[in-house]
Design a protein around this motif. Structure first.
Motif, PDB file in Angstrom:
ATOM      1  N   THR A 112      22.457  33.308 -19.582  1.00  0.00           N
ATOM      2  CA  THR A 112      21.247  32.526 -19.291  1.00  0.00           C
ATOM      3  C   THR A 112      21.613  31.196 -18.655  1.00  0.00           C
ATOM      4  OG1 THR A 112      20.031  33.543 -21.116  1.00  0.00           O
ATOM      5  CG2 THR A 112      19.210  31.440 -20.291  1.00  0.00           C
ATOM      6  N   ASP A 113      22.649  30.546 -19.182  1.00  0.00           N
ATOM      7  CA  ASP A 113      23.083  29.268 -18.615  1.00  0.00           C
ATOM      8  C   ASP A 113      23.657  29.457 -17.217  1.00  0.00           C
ATOM      9  OD1 ASP A 113      22.408  27.922 -20.980  1.00  0.00           O
ATOM     10  OD2 ASP A 113      24.343  28.387 -21.886  1.00  0.00           O
ATOM     11  N   ILE A 114      24.379  30.542 -16.998  1.00  0.00           N
ATOM     12  CA  ILE A 114      24.954  30.794 -15.674  1.00  0.00           C
ATOM     13  C   ILE A 114      23.842  31.018 -14.653  1.00  0.00           C
ATOM     14  CG2 ILE A 114      26.379  32.376 -14.313  1.00  0.00           C
ATOM     15  CD1 ILE A 114      28.018  32.904 -16.832  1.00  0.00           C
ATOM     16  N   VAL A 115      22.857  31.843 -15.025  1.00  0.00           N
ATOM     17  CA  VAL A 115      21.742  32.118 -14.113  1.00  0.00           C
ATOM     18  C   VAL A 115      20.960  30.836 -13.822  1.00  0.00           C
ATOM     19  CG1 VAL A 115      19.525  33.301 -13.899  1.00  0.00           C
ATOM     20  CG2 VAL A 115      21.531  34.543 -14.724  1.00  0.00           C
ATOM     21  N   THR A 116      20.687  30.059 -14.848  1.00  0.00           N
ATOM     22  CA  THR A 116      19.960  28.798 -14.651  1.00  0.00           C
ATOM     23  C   THR A 116      20.702  27.889 -13.689  1.00  0.00           C
ATOM     24  OG1 THR A 116      18.998  28.929 -16.860  1.00  0.00           O
ATOM     25  CG2 THR A 116      19.025  26.765 -15.802  1.00  0.00           C
ATOM     26  N   ASP A 117      22.015  27.791 -13.854  1.00  0.00           N
ATOM     27  CA  ASP A 117      22.827  26.961 -12.959  1.00  0.00           C
ATOM     28  C   ASP A 117      22.766  27.495 -11.534  1.00  0.00           C
ATOM     29  OD1 ASP A 117      24.845  24.817 -12.510  1.00  0.00           O
ATOM     30  OD2 ASP A 117      26.128  26.521 -12.015  1.00  0.00           O
ATOM     31  N   CYS A 118      22.846  28.810 -11.374  1.00  0.00           N
ATOM     32  CA  CYS A 118      22.783  29.404 -10.036  1.00  0.00           C
ATOM     33  C   CYS A 118      21.423  29.172  -9.382  1.00  0.00           C
ATOM     34  CB  CYS A 118      23.082  30.900 -10.099  1.00  0.00           C
ATOM     35  SG  CYS A 118      24.791  31.319 -10.460  1.00  0.00           S
ATOM     36  N   LEU A 119      20.358  29.287 -10.169  1.00  0.00           N
ATOM     37  CA  LEU A 119      19.018  29.049  -9.632  1.00  0.00           C
ATOM     38  C   LEU A 119      18.861  27.607  -9.170  1.00  0.00           C
ATOM     39  CD1 LEU A 119      16.855  31.034 -12.208  1.00  0.00           C
ATOM     40  CD2 LEU A 119      17.368  31.700  -9.872  1.00  0.00           C
ATOM     41  N   VAL A 120      19.374  26.680  -9.971  1.00  0.00           N
ATOM     42  CA  VAL A 120      19.304  25.260  -9.603  1.00  0.00           C
ATOM     43  C   VAL A 120      20.103  25.008  -8.324  1.00  0.00           C
ATOM     44  CG1 VAL A 120      19.961  22.927 -10.297  1.00  0.00           C
ATOM     45  CG2 VAL A 120      18.867  24.454 -11.951  1.00  0.00           C
ATOM     46  N   ARG A 121      21.302  25.565  -8.250  1.00  0.00           N
ATOM     47  CA  ARG A 121      22.124  25.393  -7.055  1.00  0.00           C
ATOM     48  C   ARG A 121      21.426  25.950  -5.808  1.00  0.00           C
ATOM     49  NH1 ARG A 121      28.551  26.342  -7.891  1.00  0.00           N
ATOM     50  NH2 ARG A 121      28.835  25.418  -9.961  1.00  0.00           N
ATOM     51  N   ALA A 122      20.814  27.114  -5.971  1.00  0.00           N
ATOM     52  CA  ALA A 122      20.186  27.771  -4.828  1.00  0.00           C
ATOM     53  C   ALA A 122      19.076  26.934  -4.219  1.00  0.00           C
ATOM     54  CB  ALA A 122      19.652  29.140  -5.239  1.00  0.00           C
ATOM     55  N   GLY A 123      18.359  26.187  -5.070  1.00  0.00           N
ATOM     56  CA  GLY A 123      17.225  25.437  -4.562  1.00  0.00           C
ATOM     57  C   GLY A 123      17.428  23.946  -4.442  1.00  0.00           C
ATOM     58  N   ALA A 124      18.619  23.468  -4.777  1.00  0.00           N
ATOM     59  CA  ALA A 124      18.830  22.012  -4.816  1.00  0.00           C
ATOM     60  C   ALA A 124      19.106  21.406  -3.448  1.00  0.00           C
ATOM     61  CB  ALA A 124      19.994  21.690  -5.757  1.00  0.00           C
ATOM     62  N   THR A 125      19.662  22.173  -2.538  1.00  0.00           N
ATOM     63  CA  THR A 125      20.081  21.652  -1.241  1.00  0.00           C
ATOM     64  C   THR A 125      19.281  22.312  -0.131  1.00  0.00           C
ATOM     65  OG1 THR A 125      22.328  21.384  -2.105  1.00  0.00           O
ATOM     66  CG2 THR A 125      22.054  21.254   0.283  1.00  0.00           C
ATOM     67  N   ALA A 126      18.831  21.522   0.813  1.00  0.00           N
ATOM     68  CA  ALA A 126      18.079  22.068   1.939  1.00  0.00           C
ATOM     69  C   ALA A 126      18.963  23.007   2.759  1.00  0.00           C
ATOM     70  CB  ALA A 126      17.552  20.943   2.816  1.00  0.00           C
ATOM     71  N   PHE A 127      18.387  24.085   3.251  1.00  0.00           N
ATOM     72  CA  PHE A 127      19.103  24.982   4.145  1.00  0.00           C
ATOM     73  C   PHE A 127      19.365  24.284   5.478  1.00  0.00           C
ATOM     74  CE2 PHE A 127      17.658  28.238   1.232  1.00  0.00           C
ATOM     75  CZ  PHE A 127      18.586  29.260   1.362  1.00  0.00           C
ATOM     76  N   ASP A 128      20.546  24.488   6.022  1.00  0.00           N
ATOM     77  CA  ASP A 128      20.840  24.092   7.404  1.00  0.00           C
ATOM     78  C   ASP A 128      20.508  25.299   8.269  1.00  0.00           C
ATOM     79  OD1 ASP A 128      21.737  23.228   9.831  1.00  0.00           O
ATOM     80  OD2 ASP A 128      23.783  22.781   9.186  1.00  0.00           O
ATOM     81  N   HIS A 129      19.240  25.448   8.621  1.00  0.00           N
ATOM     82  CA  HIS A 129      18.777  26.668   9.267  1.00  0.00           C
ATOM     83  C   HIS A 129      19.402  26.891  10.637  1.00  0.00           C
ATOM     84  CE1 HIS A 129      15.396  26.199   6.310  1.00  0.00           C
ATOM     85  NE2 HIS A 129      15.639  27.484   6.187  1.00  0.00           N
ATOM     86  N   ASP A 130      19.935  25.858  11.233  1.00  0.00           N
ATOM     87  CA  ASP A 130      20.571  26.000  12.539  1.00  0.00           C
ATOM     88  C   ASP A 130      21.915  26.721  12.441  1.00  0.00           C
ATOM     89  OD1 ASP A 130      20.723  25.561  15.337  1.00  0.00           O
ATOM     90  OD2 ASP A 130      22.015  23.821  15.029  1.00  0.00           O
ATOM     91  N   LYS A 131      22.548  26.666  11.259  1.00  0.00           N
ATOM     92  CA  LYS A 131      23.883  27.238  11.084  1.00  0.00           C
ATOM     93  C   LYS A 131      24.001  28.182   9.894  1.00  0.00           C
ATOM     94  CE  LYS A 131      26.144  23.085  12.988  1.00  0.00           C
ATOM     95  NZ  LYS A 131      24.902  22.317  13.178  1.00  0.00           N
ATOM     96  N   GLU A 132      23.072  28.129   8.953  1.00  0.00           N
ATOM     97  CA  GLU A 132      23.175  28.873   7.693  1.00  0.00           C
ATOM     98  C   GLU A 132      22.125  29.971   7.640  1.00  0.00           C
ATOM     99  OE1 GLU A 132      22.707  27.951   2.872  1.00  0.00           O
ATOM    100  OE2 GLU A 132      22.358  26.368   4.350  1.00  0.00           O
TER     101      GLU A 132
END
Length: 462
Positions: A112-132
């Motif tokens: 549960t803690d691993i998933v929560t951390d992954c979810l936070v990481r996934a949404g914490a930083t804006a996508f660089d849509h030009d390169k990512e």
């Protein structure tokens, strides 16, 4: 200790091409860049799903690669132009970085803690849509065995419905691989570049003209001033409260059958009736979000298509039947006029100062209805306060979601209009009104009384 490594899911042989943005993508692009560097929660849709036993990391990566090949939106880069719009470049070949988080058997950290951390990481930083690429994937492992997939999907690649489709599709693909069966074939659906071409056609331009006419008609009916403040705002000013309820799905469906209308109209009618309790009227701005998945080849499209239709709703009504009638007309008009070029709409709004209002996004009614199964007693309704933010464009944001059998009703509000205790009162009054409508009519006067009773019993503070 959790070990973090990185691998890649490669894809080859896909169709490569370049095209303009769809109307939904352009609206999302503008919204993302309006708020940067802040990342709003709805700009990244996060989900997780279990991995069947007996599959290795390589098996999971193969299915992720297949998913990328099936859906062009997941292997697309978005390149900005000097005019403020963008083009989309679909890659035929490439690779997606996938993070692995391996938990040893004796490690005290729970999944549960691993998933929560992954979810936070996934949404914490804006996508660089030009390169990512517009999707982030993590795998949680137990001693090298993959257990869970965590997804972070940019709103440029998918809306809420598209993300749920991705989760269902990947789940079925992994299950088939574990069972030694062929993976299910992709469901026919339009790809974003093809949709953009369709929207640029003469038929698409006709939709634009009709949507523009509707927008002008609604602007003429909107109030000139915002709803007056009712309290000293908190800091941060906007607070989201939400309830999860087993009673709401049952009541809303029953009310829709009894009133001979749709669940979306019932939800909109209750919302409009409650607005009368704290907005003086006679009209109020209401933006209705639409999924725009009416055509068969759009049902299973993985892209972002939802667009909001600006409307003016009348609050001076004498009966709930009249509220339902007007809500039905509002929803029908929103469905007709929810496909438009947002840049043209901005030209109409260039010299217009719109008052903030309420945005309604009914995602629950679009959920596929699961086959009925025997269940125990309904679970209790729960209340949570998941979000605070300093700035928003509207007074209120009302969203429905959750599952077919347990609705999540969420209200983000300006605390100058609705302090937290009134947010709570609104949510629980909404549930009580729906429960009443399941079996009998209700008057606007009684709705005001239910809201007042809920205010007097509110106890939770965000």
């Amino acid at each position: 200790m959790i070990t973090e490594t990185a691998v890649q899911a490669e894809f080859h042989g896909g169709r490569a091409r370049v095209g303009p943005l769809t109307w939904g993508q352009q609206g999302t692009w503008d919204g993302i860049h309006e708020w940067l560097p802040e990342v709003k929660p709805f700009f990244v849709l996060t989900r997780w799903l279990p991995i069947p036993l007996l599959l290795g990391v390589g098996d999971v990566l193969e299915q992720i690669s297949e998913l990328l090949l099936r859906h062009e939106s997941l292997r697309t880069l978005f390149h900005p132009s000097p005019r403020g719009d963008a083009t989309q470049e679909v890659l035929g070949s490439g690779a997606l970085d996938v993070s692995l988080f391996d938990r040893p058997a004796d490690d005290p950290v729970g999944f549960t803690d691993i998933v929560t951390d992954c979810l936070v990481r996934a949404g914490a930083t804006a996508f660089d849509h030009d390169k990512e690429l517009p999707i982030r994937v993590s795998l949680a492992l137990h001693d090298g065995i993959p257990v869970l997939v965590v997804l972070g999907v940019s709103h440029m690649a998918a809306d809420h419905t598209g993300t749920e489709l991705l989760v269902a599709e990947l789940t079925a693909m992994l299950r088939a691989r574990a069972d030694g069966k062929p993976v299910p074939a992709p469901k026919p659906s339009v790809q974003p570049v093809d949709l953009a071409t369709r929207q640029g056609s003469p038929d698409g331009q006709l939709l634009n003209i009709e949507a523009t006419h509707h927008l002008r008609e609604q602007l003429a009916l909107m109030p000139s001033a915002p709803a007056p403040a009712r309290a000293v705002p908190l800091s941060p000013r906007f607070v989201r409260g939400e309830i999860e309820s087993d009673a709401l799905p049952v009541a809303v469906r029953a009310a829709a059958r009894r009133l001979r209308t749709t669940t979306s109209v019932v939800l909109l009618s209750i919302t409009t009736s409650l607005l009368r309790c704290f907005c003086p009227g006679p009209t109020y701005r209401l933006d209705v979000m639409q999924s725009n998945r009416l055509a068969p080849d759009l049902f299973n499209a993985v892209t972002t298509m939802n667009q909001a239709v600006k409307t003016a709703v009348a609050l001076d009504v004498d009966s709930f039947d009249e509220v339902v009638r007007r809500s039905s007309a509002t929803m029908a008009a929103a469905k007709r006029h929810a496909r438009y070029d947002g840049r043209l709409a901005r030209e109409v709004l260039r010299d217009v100062v719109l008052p903030p209002g309420c945005q309604v996004n009914d995602m629950w009614s679009t959920l596929p209805r699961a086959r009925a199964t025997a269940t125990g007693a309904p679970a209790a309704t729960t209340l949570a306060w998941p979000e605070r933010t300093a700035h928003e464009d509207m007074d209120l944001y009302l969203d429905t979601g959750g599952t077919t059998d347990r609705m999540r009703l969420s209200l983000m509000a300006d605390t100058a209009l609705l302090p937290p205790e009134d947010i709570e009162a609104f949510l629980f009054a909404f549930e009580r009104i729906a429960t009443t409508l399941a079996t009998e009519d209700i008057t606007p006067t009684r709705i005001a009384e239910v809201f007042a009773e809920s205010q007097s019993s509110s106890s939770s503070i965000a």
